[in-house]
Scaffold this active site. Structure first.
Site, PDB file in Angstrom:
ATOM      1  N   PHE A  27     -19.242   8.742   2.533  1.00 35.84           N
ATOM      2  CA  PHE A  27     -18.248   8.311   1.542  1.00 35.84           C
ATOM      3  C   PHE A  27     -18.293   6.792   1.392  1.00 35.84           C
ATOM      4  CE2 PHE A  27     -14.116   6.495   0.639  1.00 35.84           C
ATOM      5  CZ  PHE A  27     -13.695   7.203  -0.465  1.00 35.84           C
ATOM      6  N   ARG A  82      -6.015   3.816  -7.941  1.00 34.81           N
ATOM      7  CA  ARG A  82      -7.471   3.838  -7.782  1.00 34.81           C
ATOM      8  C   ARG A  82      -8.046   2.431  -7.645  1.00 34.81           C
ATOM      9  NH1 ARG A  82      -8.121   8.983  -6.234  1.00 34.81           N
ATOM     10  NH2 ARG A  82      -8.097  10.519  -7.924  1.00 34.81           N
ATOM     11  N   ASP A 123       0.864  -1.177   0.000  1.00 34.89           N
ATOM     12  CA  ASP A 123       0.000   0.000   0.000  1.00 34.89           C
ATOM     13  C   ASP A 123       0.901   1.227   0.000  1.00 34.89           C
ATOM     14  OD1 ASP A 123      -2.330   1.616   0.352  1.00 34.89           O
ATOM     15  OD2 ASP A 123      -1.876   1.728   2.482  1.00 34.89           O
ATOM     16  N   LYS A 154     -17.115  16.962  -1.380  1.00 36.37           N
ATOM     17  CA  LYS A 154     -15.681  16.860  -1.607  1.00 36.37           C
ATOM     18  C   LYS A 154     -15.376  15.421  -2.011  1.00 36.37           C
ATOM     19  CE  LYS A 154     -13.688  15.500   2.867  1.00 36.37           C
ATOM     20  NZ  LYS A 154     -14.886  15.140   3.612  1.00 36.37           N
TER      21      LYS A 154
END
Length: 1104
Positions: free
Chosen positions: A500, A727, A381, A524
């Site tokens: 989110f 992504r 990661d 956002k």
């Protein structure tokens, strides 16, 4: 399926669902023995040894006392059973402590103390500050006026920040003295283990509310094992109890991981078993032939003329029992013991202790340490793993104006500070979104200082930056948000929160300005989740350029937007949102669909750029591990430009023109297919170093590639040493690990957050970093460390030493068993091939359990090279990656050595004693003594670094052999009465021992000296340098040497790549001398030069 929980109604719920008794025990008193024996005998080797032990109970065929097998078997089973019993007893004590803890519960309208195990579904439970939550509760009331409470969830998900939990809207305003009288029903799903989700509905009965449904989410719950913090009291209704809580459903034993060494040992065990069957078959036939021909001619052999029907099976079964020790009965226990010690070495390593966070390294999985030394791919990661996960706002772009570009710090940009002071509308709206478009909860200390409780480091950075720019979010009272802007107080009412998700990649809030009554949507999120939804006519090119510019600087970007809502539009949407929020089926999907209806025609306000600095030592760690032949893949949720910049800064990829980045792009299947083919072709024909060529793919293209072009993507994975995947979702991370594992690569996944757990659990080895995102990854991992830089020591030192020691221990265990077995077989040729044992039962049992086990167990302290040398020359890890020290070729060397030593011991012993009219027990003791002497010298010869403990184990064990046998020789009933006394008084006995050692170890020592001196490997050269005390010899540019081969071979086809040719072996060079020196290992003395060369690629050519 759903369950209905009736609040405060014991009669309806008590009989339907289980009580709150927790039970994590694996056994009970009654089922322990049968269940544990069943588990142990489910293993093939244990079944095999049980069969051998049962056959030894047949007096007609057993050549030795059954105790020689039953003793070690019972001992090994007792050790395993005792360990299981002890672990289960500790689980019982933990359960007992939790079950008998006293809690406050409302019973028949009265609060009373009861044991936690007596809580039932529907009971109202009261908690005080710092109390542990005894079961899963739906929050009904708190001591806070705004209806919130704070919980610590570290025991549940490892996250260290306090979480905010709120009471349902239906319970707002109910007085605390009325809570114990509340009545109603909760419709919720059946118990599951998803700690992130709780889709339910609450309906209170009159007089509290008029039967209206109120949606419940995970934010309205208190889950078992959490702690109530900073809140005087809270109460809730029990919805899941006992082992049906979310934590209880999550408990379980993870599937054990099989290491490459364990798999090889299993194969070698199978090969030895087949060899044993062949030997038994051949000797059984020979024995029966001799019995029916030569035996009947001997006057001292009296066979009956006619035997039973099973007579032909007697001799083969005798040999089966005689040869059963070929497979060492103690190998599993020995390996388990040393592997536990390897894990402790990791726990005790002070050089892997993180002083900054006071975090030690920890090995949660004690069975796979040697796999660390065979890692070929590391999947990492980015945020919190390579970086510090300490977010600071550095730059921003507001309405096309860039702030912070010159100073590098937007918070100190004079123009921005002036715009705030002048109440610039664009800047004020931008800061408003930064301050309140989040789930942050502000708290005020006694001194008046404001701190923030945030679930996301990004949100915390934005709120703190807004406060620094005089837009301070200082209070949240129920749904009222209070902001201090340049001394004036602004109030907003929070109407709805659009949370989110990894699919939406954005979050929004709907707020109402309390001063003018206007309703606004504040949003956002990632640029691809915000910019496409800009209102028509707004120019967004500046914002796109800003995102690209910031990403190239390695900064994390977020786009901020808002739009004003008409009251009718909001009212109509709110009904749909409430309906979707109340559904129990596909709630998340329904909510996403409804949110999409509102999040459009946005006015883009600007872009934030947040810095997340690299951890110390990351570039050096990656560079060192690359030299060790380890390949790296970065899997991140960040955008492509940011990931590439971070990759460049941490030596993940080389900068242009040396480095090449091959992009896999596309939104459709055809586009991705063409892009994938182009990248594959480039990878095959490129003349660049493989480490300098990387492919880059985003989550969208990756999903299409894995779904429709999996084979082509797998081929690319085989060819690639470096990849950057942007992504990507948690499930895609796990899929990438699975693809590499399907290519027979040993994978290590490292991460720090909950989104890395699936990747960590899927990999051969999972490493978690105890980071700012909590301990969830660390708890799910096999190993946890405080910083990424400790990964270098974990692999190069602990992984390499563990592999070397395990390879020696496993092969030595077979060697010592084969030596004694070959002596028995050789003895059968002078005993009429009758299956008679040369050794008595006591000697055989002591040989396996005491005489040969203790010296080898201290091999866990052996180091072929010191740690400093290993860290300076990471290339030598290749010996472990290629399986050079444990494979059929090296095992053949040990097999040949055991046969050679058996022949030496047998011939010398027989010629020295058999013709002197000695007793058979004397010959057996001489042969046994010879084996013990040889094995002491074998262990000494294979030991690289001696300590006092190792000297005591080797030579002390040899002395103990004589002490024990002197004691046994004093017992008239032992069958060895006075034998040791008689032998040790004879000079011929000591001369025989000398001859056995010289004849057995002479050739072995000569071969080792020859290889060490004239055909030395890279490791041998480093050992010589260490022992001479001179400078460490350079191993040369091994990376470029390995690439020379690559240029000489034909272009790789996909099938060739899967076999993983020497292209990927960094210590191989194109010179014959280097190849020969690298072929030599301390363990393959009986190999030909050709077999040594071929052994290097054994593990890599698994498909052959």
């Amino acid at each position: 399926m759903k369950r209905c929980v009736y609040i405060n109604d014991n009669d309806l719920s008590e009989d339907l669902y289980c009580d709150n008794r927790i039970s994590n025990r694996k056994y009970t008193v009654l089922n322990f023995l049968p269940k544990n024996l069943w588990e142990q005998f489910s293993r093939f080797m244990n079944q095999y040894f049980l069969l051998i032990a049962c056959l030894q109970l047949w007096p007609l065929i057993t050549p030795v006392n059954p105790a020689s097998t039953w003793g070690p078997l019972i001992f090994i089973f007792a050790v395993s059973a005792s360990k299981e019993a002890w672990d289960d007893y500790n689980r019982y004590l933990s359960d007992k402590k939790a079950n008998e803890r006293e809690v406050w519960v409302v019973k028949q309208g009265i609060k009373r103390h009861i044991k936690a195990q007596d809580i039932h579904v529907g009971n109202i439970v009261w908690l005080r500050e710092n109390d542990e939550v005894p079961c899963d509760l739906v929050l009904l009331g708190t001591s806070e006026q705004q209806g919130v409470c704070y919980v610590e969830t570290a025991a549940l998900d490892g996250e260290t920040d306090l979480k905010t939990r709120t009471i349902p809207a239906a319970c707002m305003g109910i007085a605390s003295e009325l809570l114990h009288k509340i009545k109603g029903v909760i419709e919720c799903p059946n118990p599951d283990k998803d700690i992130r989700r709780f889709d339910a509905n609450l309906r209170l009965f009159p007089p509290f509310i008029d039967n209206d449904f109120c949606p419940l989410t995970i934010n309205n719950t208190l889950l078992q094992s959490c702690y109530l913090r900073n809140t005087e009291w809270a109460c809730g209704v029990a919805v899941y109890t006992g082992n049906e809580t979310k934590l209880g459903m999550s408990r379980g034993i993870p599937e054990p991981k099989l290491t490459a060494v364990d798999a090889m040992i299993d194969k070698l065990t199978g090969a030895i078993f087949l060899f044993q069957i062949v030997v038994v078959f051949v000797l059984g036939i020979a024995g029966n032939v001799w019995k029916n021909t030569e035996a009947r001619k001997q006057w001292y052999v009296q066979y009956p003329d006619e035997g039973p029907w099973y007579e032909l099976l007697v001799i083969p079964l005798r040999f089966e029992l005689l040869c059963s020790i070929m497979i060492p009965i103690s190998i599993k226990v020995s390996l388990d013991l040393v592997k536990s010690l390897y894990a402790k070495f990791i726990d005790w390593d002070v050089e892997m202790y993180d002083q900054e966070t006071s975090t030690p390294s920890h090995a949660a999985n004690t069975a796979i340490s040697e796999d660390l030394g065979q890692v070929e791919y590391i999947l990492t990661d980015k945020t919190g793993t390579l970086t510090e996960n300490r977010m600071i706002l550095r730059r921003c772009c507001i309405n096309g104006i860039f702030y912070g570009n010159e100073s590098g710090d937007a918070l100190k940009d004079v123009e921005l500070l002036n715009a705030v002071s002048n109440n610039s509308p664009d800047v004020i709206r931008f800061l408003t979104v930064m301050a309140i478009c989040n789930t942050v909860v502000p708290t005020k200390s006694k001194s008046g200082a404001i701190s923030y409780k945030a679930q996301s480091q990004d949100e915390d950075a934005l709120v703190r930056a807004a406060s620094h720019l005089h837009m301070t979010f200082f209070n949240k009272n129920a749904n009222i948000l209070e902001i201090n802007l340049n001394g004036s107080i602004i109030h907003y009412e929070l109407l709805d929160t659009l949370e989110f998700t990894s699919d939406r990649k954005r979050m929004s809030v709907v707020v109402k300005d309390c001063q003018n009554g206007k309703i606004f949507l504040l949003s956002k999120g990632a640029d691809e989740a915000i910019l496409p939804y800009a209102c028509s006519g707004q120019q967004i090119r500046t914002f796109i350029e800003a995102v690209e510019h910031y990403a190239q600087l390695g900064l994390r970007t977020l786009c901020l937007a808002w739009r004003e809502l008409k009251e009718d539009e909001y009212r109509e949407w709110s009904l749909l949102f409430k309906e979707a929020n109340s559904t129990l089926v596909d709630r998340e999907w329904r909510l996403a669909e409804v949110c999409q209806r509102l999040e459009h025609d946005l006015e883009i306000l600007g872009v934030t750029a947040i810095e997340d600095r690299l951890q110390d030592g990351v570039p050096e760690t990656i560079e060192t591990l690359r030299k060790a032949g380890i390949n790296f893949w970065m899997l991140t949720g960040d955008k492509q430009s940011t990931a590439i910049q971070i990759a460049l800064s941490c030596n993940f990829i080389s900068p242009e023109p040396k480095g090449q980045l091959l992009l896999i792009t596309g939104k459709t299947e055809d586009e991705v297919s063409r892009s994938l083919e182009r990248v594959l072709l480039t990878m095959r024909i490129t003349t660049s170093e493989p480490k300098d060529v990387a492919f880059v793919v985003d989550g969208w293209a990756l999903e299409i590639a894995i779904k429709h072009h999996r084979k082509a993507f797998t081929d690319l994975a085989i060819l690639s040493r470096t990849a950057i995947c942007c992504r990507v979702t948690p499930s895609q991370k796990a899929q990438l690990v699975e693809i590499l594992k399907s290519c027979d690569y040993r994978t290590l996944a490292i991460g720090d957050g909950g989104n890395d757990v699936r990747m960590i659990q899927q990999a051969d080895i999972g490493v978690g970093i105890s980071g700012r995102e909590g301990l969830q990854a660390a708890r799910a991992a096999d190993y946890s460390i405080g910083k990424f830089k400790f990964l270098k020591r974990l692999i190069l030192v602990h992984g390499r030493y563990s592999y070397n020691r395990t390879a020696f221990l496993s092969q030595y265990s077979f060697y010592k068993s084969l030596v004694i077995c070959f002596i028995q077989i050789l003895f059968s040729f002078i005993s009429g091939i009758s299956g008679t044992s040369l050794f008595n039962s006591v000697s055989l049992m002591a040989y396996n359990v005491f005489y040969t086990s203790i010296p080898v167990l201290v091999s866990v302290l052996d180091k072929d090279l010191n740690e400093r040398t290993v860290m300076q020359h990471p290339q030598i890890l290749f010996y472990c990656q290629a399986g050079r020290l444990l494979n059929p070729s090296t095992f053949a060397g040990w097999f040949g050595r055991s046969l050679f030593h058996a022949i030496v011991v047998f011939i010398v012993s027989i010629h020295a004693y058999a013709y002197e009219k000695s007793e058979m027990e004397e010959v057996a003791m001489v042969a046994l003594s010879g084996c013990i002497w040889l094995q002491a010298f074998v262990v000494a010869l294979e030991t690289n670094s001696f300590t006092i403990l190792q000297h005591l184990a080797i030579w002390g064990n040899l002395a103990a052999f004589y002490i024990i046998n002197f004691m046994v020789s004093t017992l008239p009933s032992s069958g060895m009465y006075t034998i040791m006394f008689r032998l040790c008084r004879q000079p011929s006995y000591w001369i025989t021992m000398f001859l056995i050692v010289v004849a057995g170890m002479g050739p072995v020592f000569a071969l080792k000296y020859f290889r060490y001196t004239y055909r030395s490997s890279a490791i041998n050269k480093l050992q010589q340098a260490e022992r001479l005390g001179g400078p460490i010899l350079s191993l040369g540019n091994v990376e470029s040497q390995s690439r020379t081969i690559e240029k000489d071979v034909a272009p790789l086809s996909i099938t060739q790549s899967k076999s993983r040719s020497p292209v990927y072996e960094p210590l191989l060079s194109d010179s014959a001398s280097t190849r020969r020196s690298l072929g030599a290992t301390p363990f393959d003395f009986f190999q030909s030069s050709q077999s040594r060369l071929s052994s290097s690629s054994y593990t890599r050519n698994k498909n052959n």
